[in-house]
Design a protein around this motif. Sequence first.
Motif, PDB file in Angstrom:
ATOM      1  N   ASP A 100       0.832  -1.206   0.000  1.00 49.90           N
ATOM      2  CA  ASP A 100       0.000   0.000   0.000  1.00 49.90           C
ATOM      3  C   ASP A 100       0.864   1.252   0.000  1.00 49.90           C
ATOM      4  O   ASP A 100       0.580   2.227  -0.716  1.00 49.90           O
ATOM      5  N   LEU A 101       1.922   1.250   0.807  1.00 43.85           N
ATOM      6  CA  LEU A 101       2.781   2.423   0.911  1.00 43.85           C
ATOM      7  C   LEU A 101       3.569   2.643  -0.378  1.00 43.85           C
ATOM      8  O   LEU A 101       3.720   3.785  -0.828  1.00 43.85           O
ATOM      9  N   ARG A 102       4.052   1.563  -0.966  1.00 43.27           N
ATOM     10  CA  ARG A 102       4.779   1.709  -2.243  1.00 43.27           C
ATOM     11  C   ARG A 102       3.878   2.308  -3.320  1.00 43.27           C
ATOM     12  O   ARG A 102       4.288   3.191  -4.080  1.00 43.27           O
ATOM     13  N   LYS A 103       2.642   1.811  -3.383  1.00 39.12           N
ATOM     14  CA  LYS A 103       1.689   2.333  -4.358  1.00 39.12           C
ATOM     15  C   LYS A 103       1.383   3.804  -4.080  1.00 39.12           C
ATOM     16  O   LYS A 103       1.277   4.623  -5.001  1.00 39.12           O
ATOM     17  N   LEU A 104       1.246   4.150  -2.787  1.00 40.12           N
ATOM     18  CA  LEU A 104       0.985   5.543  -2.413  1.00 40.12           C
ATOM     19  C   LEU A 104       2.123   6.438  -2.877  1.00 40.12           C
ATOM     20  O   LEU A 104       1.877   7.489  -3.498  1.00 40.12           O
ATOM     21  N   TYR A 105       3.353   6.051  -2.630  1.00 43.44           N
ATOM     22  CA  TYR A 105       4.489   6.896  -2.998  1.00 43.44           C
ATOM     23  C   TYR A 105       4.607   7.052  -4.500  1.00 43.44           C
ATOM     24  O   TYR A 105       4.935   8.138  -4.994  1.00 43.44           O
ATOM     25  N   ASP A 106       4.335   5.965  -5.242  1.00 38.35           N
ATOM     26  CA  ASP A 106       4.360   6.047  -6.706  1.00 38.35           C
ATOM     27  C   ASP A 106       3.293   7.033  -7.203  1.00 38.35           C
ATOM     28  O   ASP A 106       3.535   7.823  -8.125  1.00 38.35           O
ATOM     29  N   THR A 107       2.111   6.969  -6.588  1.00 39.35           N
ATOM     30  CA  THR A 107       1.021   7.882  -6.972  1.00 39.35           C
ATOM     31  C   THR A 107       1.402   9.322  -6.677  1.00 39.35           C
ATOM     32  O   THR A 107       1.166  10.219  -7.509  1.00 39.35           O
ATOM     33  N   LEU A 108       1.973   9.574  -5.520  1.00 37.16           N
ATOM     34  CA  LEU A 108       2.344  10.943  -5.147  1.00 37.16           C
ATOM     35  C   LEU A 108       3.413  11.501  -6.075  1.00 37.16           C
ATOM     36  O   LEU A 108       3.372  12.684  -6.434  1.00 37.16           O
ATOM     37  N   LYS A 109       4.358  10.658  -6.475  1.00 41.45           N
ATOM     38  CA  LYS A 109       5.401  11.127  -7.387  1.00 41.45           C
ATOM     39  C   LYS A 109       4.847  11.401  -8.783  1.00 41.45           C
ATOM     40  O   LYS A 109       5.386  12.226  -9.526  1.00 41.45           O
ATOM     41  N   ARG A 110       3.750  10.735  -9.125  1.00 42.24           N
ATOM     42  CA  ARG A 110       3.165  10.885 -10.455  1.00 42.24           C
ATOM     43  C   ARG A 110       2.143  12.016 -10.522  1.00 42.24           C
ATOM     44  O   ARG A 110       2.136  12.808 -11.475  1.00 42.24           O
ATOM     45  N   CYS A 111       1.285  12.121  -9.488  1.00 41.18           N
ATOM     46  CA  CYS A 111       0.204  13.114  -9.571  1.00 41.18           C
ATOM     47  C   CYS A 111      -0.263  13.554  -8.181  1.00 41.18           C
ATOM     48  O   CYS A 111      -1.470  13.708  -7.956  1.00 41.18           O
ATOM     49  N   GLY A 112       0.667  13.747  -7.282  1.00 46.26           N
ATOM     50  CA  GLY A 112       0.278  14.052  -5.906  1.00 46.26           C
ATOM     51  C   GLY A 112       0.190  15.517  -5.555  1.00 46.26           C
ATOM     52  O   GLY A 112      -0.204  15.871  -4.437  1.00 46.26           O
ATOM     53  N   ARG A 113       0.531  16.413  -6.474  1.00 51.17           N
ATOM     54  CA  ARG A 113       0.549  17.838  -6.144  1.00 51.17           C
ATOM     55  C   ARG A 113      -0.868  18.408  -6.138  1.00 51.17           C
ATOM     56  O   ARG A 113      -1.645  18.191  -7.068  1.00 51.17           O
ATOM     57  N   LYS A 114      -1.192  19.151  -5.083  1.00 50.14           N
ATOM     58  CA  LYS A 114      -2.486  19.808  -4.989  1.00 50.14           C
ATOM     59  C   LYS A 114      -2.412  21.186  -5.649  1.00 50.14           C
ATOM     60  O   LYS A 114      -1.512  21.973  -5.357  1.00 50.14           O
ATOM     61  N   ASN A 115      -3.331  21.466  -6.549  1.00 48.33           N
ATOM     62  CA  ASN A 115      -3.422  22.770  -7.214  1.00 48.33           C
ATOM     63  C   ASN A 115      -2.083  23.241  -7.786  1.00 48.33           C
ATOM     64  O   ASN A 115      -1.544  24.278  -7.380  1.00 48.33           O
ATOM     65  N   PRO A 116      -1.504  22.490  -8.736  1.00 49.13           N
ATOM     66  CA  PRO A 116      -0.223  22.906  -9.313  1.00 49.13           C
ATOM     67  C   PRO A 116      -0.349  24.215 -10.086  1.00 49.13           C
ATOM     68  O   PRO A 116      -1.381  24.493 -10.702  1.00 49.13           O
ATOM     69  N   ARG A 117       0.714  25.001 -10.032  1.00 51.20           N
ATOM     70  CA  ARG A 117       0.736  26.247 -10.795  1.00 51.20           C
ATOM     71  C   ARG A 117       0.946  25.929 -12.272  1.00 51.20           C
ATOM     72  O   ARG A 117       1.433  24.832 -12.616  1.00 51.20           O
ATOM     73  N   PRO A 118       0.621  26.868 -13.171  1.00 48.87           N
ATOM     74  CA  PRO A 118       0.821  26.622 -14.608  1.00 48.87           C
ATOM     75  C   PRO A 118       2.271  26.244 -14.898  1.00 48.87           C
ATOM     76  O   PRO A 118       3.204  26.927 -14.471  1.00 48.87           O
ATOM     77  N   GLY A 119       2.447  25.137 -15.600  1.00 53.87           N
ATOM     78  CA  GLY A 119       3.779  24.678 -15.957  1.00 53.87           C
ATOM     79  C   GLY A 119       4.464  23.861 -14.888  1.00 53.87           C
ATOM     80  O   GLY A 119       5.550  23.321 -15.126  1.00 53.87           O
ATOM     81  N   GLN A 120       3.859  23.750 -13.724  1.00 59.63           N
ATOM     82  CA  GLN A 120       4.460  22.992 -12.629  1.00 59.63           C
ATOM     83  C   GLN A 120       4.137  21.507 -12.765  1.00 59.63           C
ATOM     84  O   GLN A 120       3.074  21.130 -13.231  1.00 59.63           O
ATOM     85  N   SER A 121       5.054  20.667 -12.365  1.00 59.23           N
ATOM     86  CA  SER A 121       4.857  19.226 -12.433  1.00 59.23           C
ATOM     87  C   SER A 121       3.663  18.799 -11.584  1.00 59.23           C
ATOM     88  O   SER A 121       3.405  19.362 -10.515  1.00 59.23           O
ATOM     89  N   LEU A 122       2.927  17.776 -12.048  1.00 56.88           N
ATOM     90  CA  LEU A 122       1.786  17.260 -11.297  1.00 56.88           C
ATOM     91  C   LEU A 122       2.237  16.413 -10.106  1.00 56.88           C
ATOM     92  O   LEU A 122       1.485  16.240  -9.150  1.00 56.88           O
ATOM     93  N   GLY A 123       3.434  15.881 -10.203  1.00 59.22           N
ATOM     94  CA  GLY A 123       3.924  14.994  -9.151  1.00 59.22           C
ATOM     95  C   GLY A 123       4.745  15.722  -8.102  1.00 59.22           C
ATOM     96  O   GLY A 123       5.346  16.767  -8.367  1.00 59.22           O
TER      97      GLY A 123
END
Length: 401
Positions: A118-141
Amino acid sequence: MAKRRPSGDGMVRKREDGRWEGRIVVGHKADGDSIFRYIYANTQKELTAKLRQNIDLYQGIDLTEQSRMTLAEWLERWLVQMSATLRPSTLEHYRKGMENHVVPYLGTKMLTQVTAADLRKLYDTLKRCGRKNPRPGQSLGLSGTTVHNIHATLHQALRAALEQGFIPRNPADEVEPPKIIRQPMKILNEEQLDTFMGAIEADPIWHDFFYTELTTGLRLGEICGLMWTDFDGKAGTLQISRSLHKEKGGRLVAGDTKTYAGTRKIVLPPSTAQLLRDRKKKSFSPWIFHDPIRPEAPMNPKSAYHQLKKLLAQTGLPNIRFHDLRHTFSSHALASGVDAKTLSGILGHTKASFTLDTYTHTTSDMHRRAADIVGGFLTDYLGKEMKPWQNAENGAREAST
């Protein structure tokens, strides 16, 4: 009352649907009734293997009914427990990390059922798309460093759950978090430092503040939290006993230093001690560095940060952080011959080894200079006796090219 069954005791049966079901005792309720963990498999052999693993896992473990709480419930309880020992700003940082990045994904899962997978999957998700309200041009992860810090907090929370008997093991022990990518340390070199000192010389409001920072290496919250009661003008010392930080809602409060070693007394350079003696004669504030508009209030760390950025832009200097002024002081101090243990005490580091690890670039330069000095000393001392070794080495080098 039925006989209390020991943890690890279990039973096996074949279900009507053809699958095999096993259960083992993993704890007891307040009235003594057993708490079971159920395991399922398609074959008796597979179930036996799973049961054996779980019996070993829960051997000596006696969970309570509270072990049925969700991860979100436990994290909230843990944060309440930690509120007695953590600074409010640190506690708020932990809370935001858990609420924003852990609870939405795993919060409803039972605490005892959170796995390393579960934790490995969580960390992979956060690195891929874990950012809340990204600024324009900012990475989603999220960055690897941010995810690593989330892991560190979650690991600490789950370790507390293990110590309090709510889980049989800490699943975070089995997970390798993303590696922290260290950014190269930025400091002002001697030429840039001269430029900066020239700029603050012409600024009567900020000169004393930045001069003191560059000659002590205090953290931003520490220098803004200095009071005249901390300064001993006769001895030329400064007591570091508090740090300003912002509470939820934006209110500035004076709290403890970052670590227990952060509470310290430092001997000031003579020029800094004299600067503060002169400043004290003209001061009507309890704070050594007060708000330029409200003398009764301390300097706002945010104001000091913005002033630094303004000075850097005006002088064309690199866009460093305020903390890099601390690095600048430390690097120049080590390069000037201040030993790591003394510098560690000035900076408020818990261990001198941390100081050495942080400023490896400086200590490496010092080692090279030391090697040159020793090499020169040996040449002078042995004289011509070293020539055969040098000639032999040069001859071997030429032969290989």
